[in-house]
Scaffold this motif. Structure first.
Motif: not given
Length: 101
Positions: A68-92
């Motif tokens: 997920i970090s590799a696809v999104s560019g968001i560090p693994v440690e930044n869980t809040a931003d990763q969750i937001l990215w996953v939600r937006k990515d799936k919805s888009s």
């Protein structure tokens, strides 16, 4: 045990393969779910353990996916931003381009 209100397993696993294309457990569960749906059978319940292995939402929430970090560019440690990215990515639905759907 986890019970959901709707049968979205195949759709969710298809999305998950767009962010973790090398996850063998995920590929196996997707094939299993497709078979169950083709046989008009439910794919639930699931377990927390299975969700940790196959759900990008769970993996993002607990900082468990370098994919997920590799696809999104968001560090693994930044869980809040990763969750937001996953939600937006799936919805888009833009993720379908990664799978060429």
């Amino acid at each position: 045990m986890i019970f959901c209100g709707h049968e979205y397993t195949v759709a969710n696993l298809t999305y998950a393969t767009s962010v973790e294309p090398e996850n063998e457990r995920l590929k196996a569960k997707k094939l299993w779910a497709e078979k169950k749906c083709n046989e008009q059978q439910d794919t639930i319940p699931s377990t927390i353990g299975e969700e940790f292995e196959t759900s990008p939402f769970m993996k993002a929430a607990f900082g468990m996916s370098k994919d997920i970090s590799a696809v999104s560019g968001i560090p693994v440690e930044n869980t809040a931003d990763q969750i937001l990215w996953v939600r937006k990515d799936k919805s888009s639905n833009g993720w379908k381009k990664r799978l060429r759907l």
